[in-house]
Enzyme design. Structure first.
Site, PDB file in Angstrom:
ATOM      1  NE  ARG A  67       8.868 -35.617  15.781  1.00  0.00           N
ATOM      2  CZ  ARG A  67       7.857 -35.788  16.622  1.00  0.00           C
ATOM      3  NH1 ARG A  67       6.991 -34.837  16.819  1.00  0.00           N
ATOM      4  NH2 ARG A  67       7.699 -36.932  17.269  1.00  0.00           N
TER       5      ARG A  67
ATOM      6  CG  HIS B  31      22.755 -24.932  14.396  1.00  0.00           C
ATOM      7  ND1 HIS B  31      21.459 -25.073  14.852  1.00  0.00           N
ATOM      8  CD2 HIS B  31      23.325 -23.980  15.155  1.00  0.00           C
ATOM      9  CE1 HIS B  31      21.256 -24.229  15.853  1.00  0.00           C
ATOM     10  NE2 HIS B  31      22.381 -23.558  16.062  1.00  0.00           N
TER      11      HIS B  31
ATOM     12  CD  GLN C  96      28.847 -17.789   2.533  1.00  0.00           C
ATOM     13  OE1 GLN C  96      29.595 -18.712   2.218  1.00  0.00           O
ATOM     14  NE2 GLN C  96      28.606 -16.774   1.721  1.00  0.00           N
TER      15      GLN C  96
HETATM   16  C1  GAR Z   1      18.092 -22.927   7.985  1.00  0.00           C
HETATM   17  O1  GAR Z   1      18.594 -21.645   8.292  1.00  0.00           O
HETATM   18  C2  GAR Z   1      18.711 -23.970   8.883  1.00  0.00           C
HETATM   19  O2  GAR Z   1      20.054 -23.730   9.180  1.00  0.00           O
HETATM   20  C3  GAR Z   1      17.861 -23.801  10.129  1.00  0.00           C
HETATM   21  O3  GAR Z   1      16.561 -23.613   9.642  1.00  0.00           O
HETATM   22  C4  GAR Z   1      16.617 -23.025   8.353  1.00  0.00           C
HETATM   23  C5  GAR Z   1      15.852 -23.909   7.395  1.00  0.00           C
HETATM   24  O4  GAR Z   1      15.761 -23.295   6.146  1.00  0.00           O
HETATM   25  N1  GAR Z   1      17.948 -24.955  10.981  1.00  0.00           N
HETATM   26  C6  GAR Z   1      17.965 -24.886  12.302  1.00  0.00           C
HETATM   27  O5  GAR Z   1      17.871 -23.837  12.929  1.00  0.00           O
HETATM   28  C7  GAR Z   1      18.094 -26.232  13.002  1.00  0.00           C
HETATM   29  N2  GAR Z   1      18.388 -26.046  14.377  1.00  0.00           N
HETATM   30  P1  GAR Z   1      15.392 -24.139   4.856  1.00  0.00           P
HETATM   31  O6  GAR Z   1      14.135 -24.940   5.202  1.00  0.00           O
HETATM   32  O7  GAR Z   1      15.108 -23.084   3.810  1.00  0.00           O
HETATM   33  O8  GAR Z   1      16.558 -25.016   4.510  1.00  0.00           O
END
Ligand code: GAR
Length: 202
Positions: A92, A110, A174
């Site tokens: 969000r 990201h 990573q």
């Molecule tokens: C992660 O891969 C993060 O980098 C991505 O969502 C995933 C959340 O995983 N975020 C985005 O794409 C933001 N634009 P998590 O809830 O297991 O940390």
């Protein structure tokens, strides 16, 4: 002095987990996560935080207009005396008022090598584009989309037999390395922002 951290989440929370583990193991010192806030009631991240005894808040976007929602987040951040705000899989947009109040104290992870593949489904974008190297980025948050000063990046190869899922998993591994590292550098006072450039003192 303990750096008081708040985390915004929307889902699985594996990055949150990596940071909680890093604090518990003493890799990140002098820091505590005081509150985890979600815009999704069923975010697994809330359960993970609860398991660590961390306060959790679900803020229902249906119950507020956009400005009120941001105000509600700000109120919680103030209540917990927040020094550092982490976005960890938070899907969000953050309001400008929050960015203004917490400038240079908000980080995001990201799953691409920014400035390539901003926005949603970054891994899918990279995979479909046919890049040979992908990766992830931790950056400070500014008013733009995935556009703030870059703190750390990590590359992974895209292999000939890859699927989007395999690449996503390789990138995530990573993410769990560089997000705790970036938080550690912040809590140790080793990050200095000079324009777009984040200088790391070792
Ligand atoms: C992660 O891969 C993060 O980098 C991505 O969502 C995933 C959340 O995983 N975020 C985005 O794409 C933001 N634009 P998590 O809830 O297991 O940390």
């Amino acid at each position: 002095m303990t750096v008081k951290i708040a985390v915004l989440v929307s889902g699985r929370g594996s990055n949150l987990q990596a940071i909680m583990d890093s604090i518990e193991k003493g890799y990140i010192k002098n820091a505590a996560i005081n509150v985890v806030i979600s815009n999704k009631a069923n975010a697994y991240a809330l359960e993970r935080a609860g398991n660590y005894g961390i306060s959790t808040v679900f803020l229902d976007p249906e119950e507020y207009d956009r400005a009120e929602y941001d105000k509600a987040i700000l109120d919680i951040l103030n209540r917990y005396d927040t020094d550092l705000l982490l976005l960890a899989g938070y899907f969000r947009l953050l309001g400008n008022e929050i960015i203004e109040v917490y400038r240079n104290r908000i980080m995001n992870i990201h799953p691409s090598l920014l400035p390539a593949f901003k926005g949603l489904h970054a891994q899918k974008q990279a995979f479909e584009y046919g890049v040979k190297v992908a990766g992830c980025t931790v950056h400070f948050v500014d008013e733009g989309l995935d556009s703030g000063p870059i703190i750390l990046q990590r590359c992974v190869p895209v292999l000939p037999e890859d699927t989007e899922e395999a690449l996503t998993a390789r990138i995530l591994e990573q993410e769990h390395v560089i997000y705790p590292e970036a938080v550690r550098l912040f809590t140790e006072g080793k990050l200095k922002i000079e324009g777009r450039n984040v200088v790391t003192r070792t």
